[in-house]
Design a protein around this motif. Sequence first.
Motif, PDB file in Angstrom:
ATOM      1  N   ALA A 182       0.837  -1.206   0.000  1.00  0.00           N
ATOM      2  CA  ALA A 182       0.000   0.000   0.000  1.00  0.00           C
ATOM      3  C   ALA A 182       0.871   1.256   0.000  1.00  0.00           C
ATOM      4  N   VAL A 183       1.835   1.287  -0.918  1.00  0.00           N
ATOM      5  CA  VAL A 183       2.793   2.403  -1.002  1.00  0.00           C
ATOM      6  C   VAL A 183       2.070   3.729  -1.200  1.00  0.00           C
ATOM      7  N   LYS A 184       0.947   3.689  -1.922  1.00  0.00           N
ATOM      8  CA  LYS A 184       0.209   4.912  -2.234  1.00  0.00           C
ATOM      9  C   LYS A 184      -0.249   5.650  -0.971  1.00  0.00           C
ATOM     10  N   GLU A 185      -0.570   4.886   0.066  1.00  0.00           N
ATOM     11  CA  GLU A 185      -1.074   5.500   1.310  1.00  0.00           C
ATOM     12  C   GLU A 185       0.017   6.196   2.114  1.00  0.00           C
ATOM     13  N   GLY A 186       1.273   5.919   1.771  1.00  0.00           N
ATOM     14  CA  GLY A 186       2.371   6.607   2.442  1.00  0.00           C
ATOM     15  C   GLY A 186       3.040   5.779   3.522  1.00  0.00           C
ATOM     16  N   LEU A 187       3.884   6.455   4.291  1.00  0.00           N
ATOM     17  CA  LEU A 187       4.699   5.820   5.322  1.00  0.00           C
ATOM     18  C   LEU A 187       3.875   5.608   6.590  1.00  0.00           C
ATOM     19  N   LYS A 188       2.975   4.600   6.543  1.00  0.00           N
ATOM     20  CA  LYS A 188       2.126   4.372   7.724  1.00  0.00           C
ATOM     21  C   LYS A 188       2.837   3.523   8.761  1.00  0.00           C
ATOM     22  N   ASP A 189       3.705   2.644   8.345  1.00  0.00           N
ATOM     23  CA  ASP A 189       4.568   1.937   9.294  1.00  0.00           C
ATOM     24  C   ASP A 189       5.865   1.552   8.604  1.00  0.00           C
ATOM     25  N   GLN A 190       6.844   1.157   9.395  1.00  0.00           N
ATOM     26  CA  GLN A 190       8.192   0.907   8.881  1.00  0.00           C
ATOM     27  C   GLN A 190       8.250  -0.236   7.858  1.00  0.00           C
ATOM     28  N   ASN A 191       7.271  -1.152   7.931  1.00  0.00           N
ATOM     29  CA  ASN A 191       7.247  -2.267   6.978  1.00  0.00           C
ATOM     30  C   ASN A 191       7.086  -1.787   5.534  1.00  0.00           C
ATOM     31  N   ARG A 192       6.529  -0.593   5.411  1.00  0.00           N
ATOM     32  CA  ARG A 192       6.274  -0.111   4.041  1.00  0.00           C
ATOM     33  C   ARG A 192       7.527   0.443   3.368  1.00  0.00           C
ATOM     34  N   ILE A 193       8.568   0.671   4.198  1.00  0.00           N
ATOM     35  CA  ILE A 193       9.828   1.203   3.663  1.00  0.00           C
ATOM     36  C   ILE A 193      10.354   0.297   2.542  1.00  0.00           C
TER      37      ILE A 193
END
Lengths: 258, 258
Positions: free
Chosen positions: B55-66
Amino acid sequence: MKIGGSVITDKTTELTPRTQDIDRLADETQRANVKDLIIVHGGGSFGHPAAQRSAVKEGLKDQNRIMGFAETHHFMTVLNGLVMDSLITHEIPAVSITPSSCMVTEDGRIKDFEQTPMKMLLNMGFTPVLFGDAVPDVKLGFTVLSGDQITSTLATKLDAEHIIVGVDVDGLFECDPKTRPTAKMFSHLSMSDLGDLHAFAGRSTACDVTGGMLGKMKELLPALERGIRITIVNAAKPGRIYNALKGESVEGTVIEKE
Amino acid sequence: MKIGGSVITDKTTELTPRTQDIDRLADETQRANVKDLIIVHGGGSFGHPAAQRSAVKEGLKDQNRIMGFAETHHFMTVLNGLVMDSLITHEIPAVSITPSSCMVTEDGRIKDFEQTPMKMLLNMGFTPVLFGDAVPDVKLGFTVLSGDQITSTLATKLDAEHIIVGVDVDGLFECDPKTRPTAKMFSHLSMSDLGDLHAFAGRSTACDVTGGMLGKMKELLPALERGIRITIVNAAKPGRIYNALKGESVEGTVIEKE
């Protein structure tokens, strides 16, 4: 951290990566787990042959050089892609920053550098990865921008603590160790020692000081002047980049302002 | 010229390029030999699966998305590399411009775009090539920036004459032609026709208008408002991109302000 093109490519054969070394360096980087790390790599046999064939460095002297620029840039992005593949496989949150997309030089020196995207990524915990590239130049049309100049500029602008320069020799030698195996290596140098070495190199024809390493050092001088420590290590030898990243004592040359 | 990810990748299988179509489109582009051309391509099965997983589009919501961001960007540069390989093999002086190296969004909309390097390259006769990318965002940390938004922004900022949108259907239809084969295609639309179509789409649930094409059109509206002509053609069918680039009459949908 700057990694030389001679470490990650076979300079004797065009477009030949040293994939085992690329993977090993990614592994050492992952294990060292350094915060606020920026990686810059050179071109080796990806960037240099194409750039030299069309003399890209001299700029847009005739239309034939247009394809030479496009090729040089493309080959550099291919090498960067191999580096990125390996970093990401090692779970390093690496993001490539393409110099020709955000930098403009003037007569070969960086004039403008749009740092915002890179800084935002760095602040979020990403590891930006840049590389020597063919870039637009306001005087020449275009030119070649070295990874060394990028490294020095970034370190200076971002007030880096430490620059690690990974090359294919053990450190900075009084003479090129590849042609003179008995040459003495410096383990520690001050900026004034470096100046003396420069003067010596200017006078001496008997000794090709450090096989071009003094050119690298000259490029890094502005960073050194600002008090940024430089460690030169052999990135082709396993563990040295890891030790340097961890700040541990390592075979190599440390250069400091005083 | 925008080329959709569904044309140059197989969207049903992750990381699968359609290399024959990429080569054919490079050949059509080379033969058309258009001056002042910018190419933008989508992500298809390179960008979308990785972006959706994290869900990269939603932004940096948690560190897992890095890592999701790093992967999405990397996969897009790999697809771009394949496109560049083909363009350069066809002797097109193409230079990739990496959106995440020179663009920052705010809540998903382009906020800053350092255009200088791209404009300098364009003025020298190069063909800049951009792509949908994962980019830093001042509100979200990061997000996904579509090739459509990049196309619209570039066309508007550079006062383009013509936008060619290459997709995998023949043009803009009253209903999605993939699910309703008898759907009627529009050969010519004005901006007000497009508005009516939008209103119709809002009311109708019976007909998924154009399979997401209206979203694309909405993104391109600012360019249309400035009088830039848009031609939608099937880039999967040989010769249509060539005809559109040459400004010749071609099966497809032309949209103009009046």
